[in-house]
Write a protein that holds these residues in place. Structure first.
Motif, PDB file in Angstrom:
ATOM      1  N   LEU A 173       0.810  -1.215   0.000  1.00 36.29           N
ATOM      2  CA  LEU A 173       0.000   0.000   0.000  1.00 36.29           C
ATOM      3  C   LEU A 173       0.844   1.266   0.000  1.00 36.29           C
ATOM      4  CD1 LEU A 173      -2.873  -0.998   2.454  1.00 36.29           C
ATOM      5  CD2 LEU A 173      -2.950  -0.879  -0.044  1.00 36.29           C
ATOM      6  N   GLN A 174       2.010   1.223   0.627  1.00 36.79           N
ATOM      7  CA  GLN A 174       2.865   2.406   0.663  1.00 36.79           C
ATOM      8  C   GLN A 174       3.251   2.855  -0.734  1.00 36.79           C
ATOM      9  OE1 GLN A 174       6.248   2.048   3.235  1.00 36.79           O
ATOM     10  NE2 GLN A 174       5.022   1.626   5.062  1.00 36.79           N
ATOM     11  N   ARG A 175       3.585   1.886  -1.591  1.00 37.33           N
ATOM     12  CA  ARG A 175       4.018   2.274  -2.945  1.00 37.33           C
ATOM     13  C   ARG A 175       2.851   2.720  -3.823  1.00 37.33           C
ATOM     14  NH1 ARG A 175       5.738  -3.831  -3.622  1.00 37.33           N
ATOM     15  NH2 ARG A 175       3.837  -4.774  -4.463  1.00 37.33           N
ATOM     16  N   ALA A 176       1.624   2.590  -3.316  1.00 44.42           N
ATOM     17  CA  ALA A 176       0.448   3.073  -4.039  1.00 44.42           C
ATOM     18  C   ALA A 176      -0.081   4.372  -3.463  1.00 44.42           C
ATOM     19  CB  ALA A 176      -0.651   2.015  -4.001  1.00 44.42           C
ATOM     20  N   THR A 177       0.532   4.841  -2.368  1.00 46.79           N
ATOM     21  CA  THR A 177       0.044   6.040  -1.680  1.00 46.79           C
ATOM     22  C   THR A 177       0.726   7.281  -2.244  1.00 46.79           C
ATOM     23  OG1 THR A 177      -0.316   4.749   0.334  1.00 46.79           O
ATOM     24  CG2 THR A 177      -0.249   7.147   0.557  1.00 46.79           C
ATOM     25  N   ILE A 178      -0.061   8.140  -2.836  1.00 48.19           N
ATOM     26  CA  ILE A 178       0.473   9.359  -3.450  1.00 48.19           C
ATOM     27  C   ILE A 178       0.712  10.445  -2.414  1.00 48.19           C
ATOM     28  CG2 ILE A 178      -0.056  11.244  -5.048  1.00 48.19           C
ATOM     29  CD1 ILE A 178      -1.463   9.267  -6.835  1.00 48.19           C
ATOM     30  N   ALA A 179      -0.261  10.632  -1.517  1.00 47.55           N
ATOM     31  CA  ALA A 179      -0.179  11.707  -0.523  1.00 47.55           C
ATOM     32  C   ALA A 179      -0.505  11.169   0.861  1.00 47.55           C
ATOM     33  CB  ALA A 179      -1.147  12.828  -0.879  1.00 47.55           C
ATOM     34  N   LYS A 180       0.202  11.701   1.875  1.00 45.36           N
ATOM     35  CA  LYS A 180      -0.044  11.300   3.255  1.00 45.36           C
ATOM     36  C   LYS A 180       0.543  12.368   4.175  1.00 45.36           C
ATOM     37  CE  LYS A 180       0.340   7.314   6.368  1.00 45.36           C
ATOM     38  NZ  LYS A 180       0.838   5.913   6.504  1.00 45.36           N
ATOM     39  N   ASN A 181      -0.180  12.690   5.226  1.00 43.29           N
ATOM     40  CA  ASN A 181       0.272  13.692   6.203  1.00 43.29           C
ATOM     41  C   ASN A 181       0.571  15.044   5.563  1.00 43.29           C
ATOM     42  OD1 ASN A 181       0.140  11.764   8.310  1.00 43.29           O
ATOM     43  ND2 ASN A 181       2.194  11.019   7.790  1.00 43.29           N
ATOM     44  N   GLY A 182      -0.184  15.369   4.525  1.00 46.89           N
ATOM     45  CA  GLY A 182      -0.053  16.679   3.906  1.00 46.89           C
ATOM     46  C   GLY A 182       1.105  16.832   2.940  1.00 46.89           C
ATOM     47  N   ILE A 183       1.804  15.747   2.635  1.00 46.02           N
ATOM     48  CA  ILE A 183       2.929  15.823   1.699  1.00 46.02           C
ATOM     49  C   ILE A 183       2.867  14.664   0.710  1.00 46.02           C
ATOM     50  CG2 ILE A 183       4.447  17.017   3.327  1.00 46.02           C
ATOM     51  CD1 ILE A 183       5.811  14.300   3.846  1.00 46.02           C
ATOM     52  N   LEU A 184       3.586  14.803  -0.382  1.00 45.30           N
ATOM     53  CA  LEU A 184       3.732  13.710  -1.328  1.00 45.30           C
ATOM     54  C   LEU A 184       4.665  12.670  -0.732  1.00 45.30           C
ATOM     55  CD1 LEU A 184       4.265  15.819  -4.577  1.00 45.30           C
ATOM     56  CD2 LEU A 184       2.204  14.509  -4.006  1.00 45.30           C
ATOM     57  N   THR A 185       4.367  11.405  -0.954  1.00 38.95           N
ATOM     58  CA  THR A 185       5.249  10.354  -0.471  1.00 38.95           C
ATOM     59  C   THR A 185       6.497  10.280  -1.351  1.00 38.95           C
ATOM     60  OG1 THR A 185       4.247   8.618  -1.831  1.00 38.95           O
ATOM     61  CG2 THR A 185       3.247   9.049   0.333  1.00 38.95           C
ATOM     62  N   ASN A 186       7.504   9.557  -0.872  1.00 41.68           N
ATOM     63  CA  ASN A 186       8.757   9.449  -1.624  1.00 41.68           C
ATOM     64  C   ASN A 186       8.547   8.888  -3.025  1.00 41.68           C
ATOM     65  OD1 ASN A 186      10.255  10.476   0.502  1.00 41.68           O
ATOM     66  ND2 ASN A 186      10.718   8.460   1.362  1.00 41.68           N
ATOM     67  N   TYR A 187       7.615   7.951  -3.152  1.00 46.50           N
ATOM     68  CA  TYR A 187       7.367   7.340  -4.459  1.00 46.50           C
ATOM     69  C   TYR A 187       6.859   8.360  -5.478  1.00 46.50           C
ATOM     70  CZ  TYR A 187       7.717   2.759  -2.166  1.00 46.50           C
ATOM     71  OH  TYR A 187       8.148   1.657  -1.478  1.00 46.50           O
ATOM     72  N   PHE A 188       6.222   9.418  -4.991  1.00 49.45           N
ATOM     73  CA  PHE A 188       5.591  10.376  -5.900  1.00 49.45           C
ATOM     74  C   PHE A 188       6.123  11.795  -5.704  1.00 49.45           C
ATOM     75  CE2 PHE A 188       2.804   6.773  -5.421  1.00 49.45           C
ATOM     76  CZ  PHE A 188       2.524   6.465  -6.744  1.00 49.45           C
ATOM     77  N   SER A 189       7.337  11.889  -5.199  1.00 45.88           N
ATOM     78  CA  SER A 189       7.943  13.209  -5.010  1.00 45.88           C
ATOM     79  C   SER A 189       8.185  13.923  -6.336  1.00 45.88           C
ATOM     80  CB  SER A 189       9.265  13.074  -4.244  1.00 45.88           C
ATOM     81  OG  SER A 189      10.170  12.240  -4.941  1.00 45.88           O
ATOM     82  N   TYR A 190       8.202  13.150  -7.440  1.00 47.36           N
ATOM     83  CA  TYR A 190       8.405  13.762  -8.755  1.00 47.36           C
ATOM     84  C   TYR A 190       7.237  14.676  -9.137  1.00 47.36           C
ATOM     85  CZ  TYR A 190       5.078  10.447 -10.813  1.00 47.36           C
ATOM     86  OH  TYR A 190       3.936   9.732 -11.126  1.00 47.36           O
ATOM     87  N   LEU A 191       6.131  14.598  -8.389  1.00 43.72           N
ATOM     88  CA  LEU A 191       4.972  15.450  -8.656  1.00 43.72           C
ATOM     89  C   LEU A 191       5.055  16.801  -7.944  1.00 43.72           C
ATOM     90  CD1 LEU A 191       2.125  12.781  -8.334  1.00 43.72           C
ATOM     91  CD2 LEU A 191       3.032  13.749 -10.456  1.00 43.72           C
ATOM     92  N   THR A 192       6.169  17.065  -7.244  1.00 52.90           N
ATOM     93  CA  THR A 192       6.299  18.302  -6.483  1.00 52.90           C
ATOM     94  C   THR A 192       6.122  19.533  -7.339  1.00 52.90           C
ATOM     95  OG1 THR A 192       7.782  17.239  -4.875  1.00 52.90           O
ATOM     96  CG2 THR A 192       7.824  19.632  -4.975  1.00 52.90           C
ATOM     97  N   ASP A 193       6.800  19.614  -8.468  1.00 51.49           N
ATOM     98  CA  ASP A 193       6.669  20.786  -9.335  1.00 51.49           C
ATOM     99  C   ASP A 193       5.270  20.891  -9.921  1.00 51.49           C
ATOM    100  OD1 ASP A 193       7.010  18.527 -10.929  1.00 51.49           O
ATOM    101  OD2 ASP A 193       8.039  19.620 -12.527  1.00 51.49           O
ATOM    102  N   TYR A 194       4.631  19.751 -10.067  1.00 54.92           N
ATOM    103  CA  TYR A 194       3.256  19.707 -10.594  1.00 54.92           C
ATOM    104  C   TYR A 194       2.287  20.405  -9.664  1.00 54.92           C
ATOM    105  CZ  TYR A 194      -1.126  17.116 -11.810  1.00 54.92           C
ATOM    106  OH  TYR A 194      -2.405  16.731 -12.135  1.00 54.92           O
ATOM    107  N   VAL A 195       2.347  20.070  -8.359  1.00 53.69           N
ATOM    108  CA  VAL A 195       1.410  20.679  -7.414  1.00 53.69           C
ATOM    109  C   VAL A 195       1.815  22.101  -7.052  1.00 53.69           C
ATOM    110  CG1 VAL A 195       0.558  18.532  -6.454  1.00 53.69           C
ATOM    111  CG2 VAL A 195       2.561  19.572  -5.453  1.00 53.69           C
ATOM    112  N   GLU A 196       3.089  22.374  -7.098  1.00 47.04           N
ATOM    113  CA  GLU A 196       3.551  23.731  -6.753  1.00 47.04           C
ATOM    114  C   GLU A 196       3.279  24.713  -7.880  1.00 47.04           C
ATOM    115  OE1 GLU A 196       7.641  23.411  -5.668  1.00 47.04           O
ATOM    116  OE2 GLU A 196       7.196  22.710  -3.624  1.00 47.04           O
ATOM    117  N   GLY A 197       2.989  24.176  -9.067  1.00 49.65           N
ATOM    118  CA  GLY A 197       2.763  25.044 -10.212  1.00 49.65           C
ATOM    119  C   GLY A 197       1.338  25.550 -10.344  1.00 49.65           C
TER     120      GLY A 197
END
Length: 422
Positions: free
Chosen positions: A397-421
């Protein structure tokens, strides 16, 4: 480690759950427009969950669009409730509107964000702001990377049916009832009993779950599978199809031998060799997963060529401006086909001399909602729900979790610029 062996409900799971506090599951109403008729868990499987997990309650939000009635859920032991505030886990199918999101909850639905889809950029940002834990069905995979739950099989079935329906309209050689007007898959299959489809050459791109669904329907329709070399070189007096793998459609730019792993990891280093198929294909059924870094099957200029023979395209993948460049919009179940004039480069009426007809419905399984939901739900209760109830912090389940505790998980950190944009 989670393999593709099916989970089963066991006395061990049930007895362990008894030691836990009451757990509540909410099945949310689909509120995206147009509303989706599918469900993540069908009533029959809700009853199995409730029987296997004594401390579980299932709440179902009322919906007039759902393919199963509220009474069916009641009979299964569920509670019909507009208010899902007290639910621990919320299940949907399509994206949840930002205004309907409940803060601090665990959600499972298709978010359509992992490719940085622009239209859902603000949705993911809002999920982070509301401290929502998001598990995306598309990212739930076994150790072998194969997806666990998906509607792709029925997308392939319905997409192939729509492709044949469009070809019949174009050629005025046969007629088919639209899938969404059929009671179920059994009725749709019966449409092909006694139906004679004239000679046609169909190319199916892709060998995954969607492609398998498409070829299943073509077999039902009486189309014959032929090897690629025969498809290219021979003419037939009956309907045929071939299945094209990635190595059939693409090649390395540097001329080296095909390497599947290299292709998946470095798609920009490849180019298309599809045009030889376009010269002999009547109907293209496209089922491939398209990486934006991958080459397209062909370009718009290629569609202007006099030897570009394809006149109908069932673009099941429906990636806008993707592997099929003329798919510049998605279509609807009610109006599934538009025409594209390759000479002018603009939309036109379908089924005309100048048109290439394109079916680009992006929610095809909705045409067979009960059948599609049953298959999806079966995999949910076999593989996903035991993990959610028993080991919610598992790697599965961890590798399927995009967001948790208000942040992107390590598996989906590549989406940082996406949400910040946003």
């Amino acid at each position: 480690m989670i393999s593709s062996n099916r989970f089963t409900f066991s006395d061990t799971f049930a007895s362990l759950l008894k030691l836990m506090n009451q757990l509540s599951l909410g099945i949310i109403r689909e509120e995206k427009t147009p509303p989706d008729h599918r469900v993540a868990i069908i009533p029959e499987h809700c009853a199995k969950l409730l029987s296997s997990y004594p401390n579980l309650s299932i709440y179902v939000q009322p919906s007039s669009a759902r393919c199963f009635s509220e009474n069916e859920y009641k009979q299964a032991g569920c509670i019909i409730s507009e208010d899902l505030q007290n639910c621990d886990i919320l299940l949907g199918v399509k994206e949840v509107p930002k205004s309907a999101l409940i803060p601090n909850k665990k959600y499972l639905f298709f978010s359509h964000t992992i490719k940085k889809q622009p239209h859902n950029q603000s949705l993911l940002k809002r999920i982070l702001e509301l401290n929502i834990e998001l598990i995306d069905y598309e990212t739930i995979v076994f150790d072998n990377k194969k997806r666990v739950v998906a509607f792709g099989h029925f997308a392939g079935i319905v997409g192939a049916h729509n492709g044949l329906l469009a070809w019949g309209k174009r050629t005025s050689t046969f007629t088919l009832k639209p899938a969404h007007l059929c009671e179920d898959y059994a009725e749709m299959r019966s449409l092909y009993t006694g139906l004679t489809i004239p000679p046609i050459k169909i190319a199916v791109t892709g060998t995954g779950r969607v492609g398998a669904g498409a070829t299943e329907l073509l077999d039902v329709a009486g189309c014959k599978l032929v090897p690629v070399f025969e498809f290219l070189q021979k003419e037939f007096d009956y309907p045929v199809y071939c299945v094209l793998r990635s190595q059939d459609m693409f090649k390395r730019k540097d001329g080296k031998d095909w390497d599947t792993n290299h292709f998946h990891n470095n798609p920009s280093e490849y180019e298309s060799k599809f045009l030889k198929y376009s010269k002999v294909t009547d109907l293209l059924i496209n089922t491939i997963y398209w990486n934006p870094s991958s080459p397209r099957l062909f370009e718009l200029d290629d569609m202007k060529r006099t030897d570009f023979n394809i006149k109908s395209i069932a673009d099941i993948s429906c990636d806008i401006d993707g592997s099929v460049p003329a798919t510049f919009k998605s279509t609807t179940i009610a109006d599934p086909v538009f025409g594209y004039n390759p000479k002018s480069g603009v939309e036109c009426n379908p089924y005309t001399e100048e048109s290439i007809d394109i079916m680009a419905v992006d929610n095809l399984p909705c045409e067979m909602p009960k059948d599609a939901s049953h298959e999806f739900s079966h995999n949910m209760i076999s593989y996903v729900m035991p993990q959610l109830f028993e080991t919610p912090n598992s790697a599965f389940l961890q590798r399927a979790t995009i967001a948790k505790n208000g942040i992107l998980t390590n598996y989906f950190s590549y989406l940082t610029d996406y949400v910040e944009g946003v």
